[in-house]
Scaffold this active site. Structure first.
Site, short mmCIF file in Angstrom:
data_model
loop_
_atom_site.label_atom_id
_atom_site.label_comp_id
_atom_site.label_asym_id
_atom_site.label_seq_id
_atom_site.Cartn_x
_atom_site.Cartn_y
_atom_site.Cartn_z
CB CYS A 1 -0.91 0.01 1.22
SG CYS A 1 -2.00 -1.41 1.35
CG HIS B 1 -0.46 3.01 4.83
ND1 HIS B 1 -0.75 1.78 4.30
CD2 HIS B 1 0.41 2.77 5.86
CE1 HIS B 1 -0.11 0.83 4.96
NE2 HIS B 1 0.61 1.41 5.91
#
Length: 320
Positions: A87, A136
């Protein structure tokens, strides 16, 4: 416009779409305020969405996605998506337009601060920039140092790290006295980010819709102010735990296949049961911002499909 391509390509297309050209449209608009000639940009970025899960790419889970398919029908569909392996790394490539390895960023430390993100580049052109969803990119020690507001976003709402931290408080050995409790956060440029509420298995179900609603409010506000905007919607679904919004749990009739019910929730929402509702709203809301041919809506994904076993089918191969 559905973009299924490496972050390098998507970032390049995003930045090039705001560059001034010598098109007939621009020549007709050259007497207008330059700010009004810039496209509004909505970038939807689902987590662990397999390429075959959307109707335009086969719809192998059997969940209809008509609004997302409309993006493919009315825009450009690129089908060679060489994803990065996590990710964070995919987000680094997307946000910088560079191979992640060249930026020095990684899963633990996040994106290096001297890299210029799409948000920073657009902000320098007068864009309002908002992130609503999953960041993130800040590493493990992000707070006060590597929030979205440190890298080009005027405001943000969502989770700072990975989606599965929603499980932590439900673990048998979880001790809030010695372990960090995950939170949903919000922040504005020039101010410290603040905790909004605990991110757990209940708020996991609602965070994407909340992010979508805040994003729509962000678009509407900037339309009223006649300011071009960049709305980044990094969706937490369908990364595990794939828990559907309460309004859509059980709607697919798939029984234990929670993935399909979660597709029926905010990608921007669910079946175009729900996945189509926010995406449909995005399309109509961008249209309310002028319905201009220069506005852009893009929808890539961050890596491979959520690795859950399904009877008789998969959401495309694990690797393109």
């Amino acid at each position: 416009m559905v973009i299924k391509g490496r972050g390098l390509l998507v970032a390049g297309m995003l930045l090039s779409t705001v560059a001034l050209s010598h098109s007939d449209r621009q020549l007709a608009e050259e007497t207008q305020d330059p700010q009004q000639q810039r496209p509004n940009i909505v970038l939807m970025f689902p987590d662990n969405l397999g390429w075959g899960e959307v109707g335009a790419y086969g719809g192998v889970r059997g969940v209809p996605t008509p609004n997302i398919d409309r993006l493919a029908d009315e825009g450009i569909r690129l089908d060679n998506f060489n994803v990065e392996n996590s990710c964070t790394i995919s987000r680094i490539a997307l946000m910088t337009g560079r191979y992640a390895i060249r930026t020095g960023g990684d899963h633990i430390d996040g994106l290096t601060l001297w890299e210029v993100t799409i948000a920073e580049a657009l902000q320098s052109l007068g864009y309002a920039t908002g992130l609503f969803g999953k960041w993130h990119l800040g590493g493990e020690n992000w707070h006060g140092r590597r929030a979205p507001t440190h890298q080009g976003f005027d405001e943000w709402y969502g989770i700072p790290g990975t989606s599965h931290t929603a499980q932590f408080t439900s673990f048998e050995n979880f001790d809030p006295a010695t372990m960090e409790t995950p939170y949903i956060w919000e922040g504005r440029a020039g101010q410290p980010s603040r905790k909004v509420k605990v991110y757990d298995m209940d708020t996991r179900r609602t965070v994407d819709r909340e992010a979508a609603e805040r994003g729509i409010a962000f678009m509407e506000r900037n339309v009223r102010e006649d300011r071009p905007f960049f709305f980044f919607y990094p969706i937490t679904q369908i990364h595990f735990p794939t828990l559907a919004h309460p309004d859509f749990a059980g709607t697919t009739g798939a029984g234990a296949d929670a993935l399909r019910d979660s597709l029926a929730r905010p990608y921007p929402g669910g079946t175009d049961l729900e996945r189509g509702r926010p995406s449909g709203r995005f399309l109509s809301d961008v249209g309310r911002g002028g319905g201009r041919a220069r506005d852009r809506a893009l929808g890539p994904g961050d890596r491979w499909r959520e690795p859950a076993t399904l009877p008789r089918r998969q959401a495309g191969p694990l690797e393109p």
